[in-house]
Design an enzyme around this catalytic site. Structure first.
Site, PDB file in Angstrom:
ATOM      1  N   ILE A  67       0.835  -1.192   0.000  1.00  0.00           N
ATOM      2  CA  ILE A  67       0.000   0.000   0.000  1.00  0.00           C
ATOM      3  C   ILE A  67       0.875   1.250   0.000  1.00  0.00           C
ATOM      4  CG2 ILE A  67      -1.775   1.273   1.217  1.00  0.00           C
ATOM      5  CD1 ILE A  67      -2.493  -1.563   2.461  1.00  0.00           C
ATOM      6  N   PRO A  68       0.946   1.905  -1.146  1.00  0.00           N
ATOM      7  CA  PRO A  68       1.890   3.023  -1.323  1.00  0.00           C
ATOM      8  C   PRO A  68       1.403   4.295  -0.669  1.00  0.00           C
ATOM      9  CG  PRO A  68       0.602   2.755  -3.300  1.00  0.00           C
ATOM     10  CD  PRO A  68       0.139   1.684  -2.349  1.00  0.00           C
ATOM     11  N   CYS A  69       1.364   4.306   0.653  1.00  0.00           N
ATOM     12  CA  CYS A  69       0.802   5.473   1.327  1.00  0.00           C
ATOM     13  C   CYS A  69       1.716   6.681   1.219  1.00  0.00           C
ATOM     14  CB  CYS A  69       0.489   5.152   2.775  1.00  0.00           C
ATOM     15  SG  CYS A  69       1.829   4.434   3.687  1.00  0.00           S
ATOM     16  N   HIS A  70       2.934   6.501   0.705  1.00  0.00           N
ATOM     17  CA  HIS A  70       3.800   7.663   0.514  1.00  0.00           C
ATOM     18  C   HIS A  70       3.303   8.517  -0.646  1.00  0.00           C
ATOM     19  CE1 HIS A  70       5.359   4.501  -2.128  1.00  0.00           C
ATOM     20  NE2 HIS A  70       5.760   5.469  -2.925  1.00  0.00           N
TER      21      HIS A  70
END
Length: 117
Positions: A67-70
DNA sequence: CATCGAACCAACC
DNA sequence: GGTTGGTTCGATG
């Protein structure tokens, strides 16, 4: 966020559980393309929830890889947080993906995408 | 454009 | 019930 269901021919509705909200947030976030970003508010509007709640879900995110929360930042282009690793690391990840920043350290407008359901 | 403050709303205690 | 948070928006200079 509201969940509709059909019971005995009747439509019922209830508030989504926190788990459901987080799942929805994660699904949307994982659709952000590499090298692009979106804002907390953008996701929040798509789901009908508060931006702070989106942030709360991402903070609980254990799967930093899947999950690429960046790729979720403030609507004005500033970075927002990134748990213990910090905004500095968050920026490094984005730069690695080709995202550009202006002289004030904000994500350039062109890299924002709209999340749609 | 930058800064500031209030509003936002669910979670958590 | 009050506090908190990985925000946002409008008003102001």
């Amino acid at each position: 966020m509201i969940v509709l269901s059909l019971k005995g021919g009747r439509v019922t509705c209830r508030r989504a559980t926190k788990r459901e909200i987080c799942e929805a947030v994660y699904i949307l976030v994982s659709t952000i393309p590499v090298g692009r970003v979106t804002s907390y508010g953008n996701i929040a509007r798509a789901l009908g929830i508060n931006p702070r709640l989106v942030a709360w879900c991402l903070q609980n995110n254990r799967d930093l890889i899947v999950i690429p929360c960046h790729r979720v930042v403030y609507s004005n282009g500033e970075l927002g947080g990134y748990r213990e690793l910090g905004a500095r690391f968050k920026r490094s990840l984005l730069e690695l993906e080709g995202v550009l920043f202006d002289f004030k350290g904000r994500v350039v407008r062109d890299f924002f995408v709209d999340i749609k359901i």
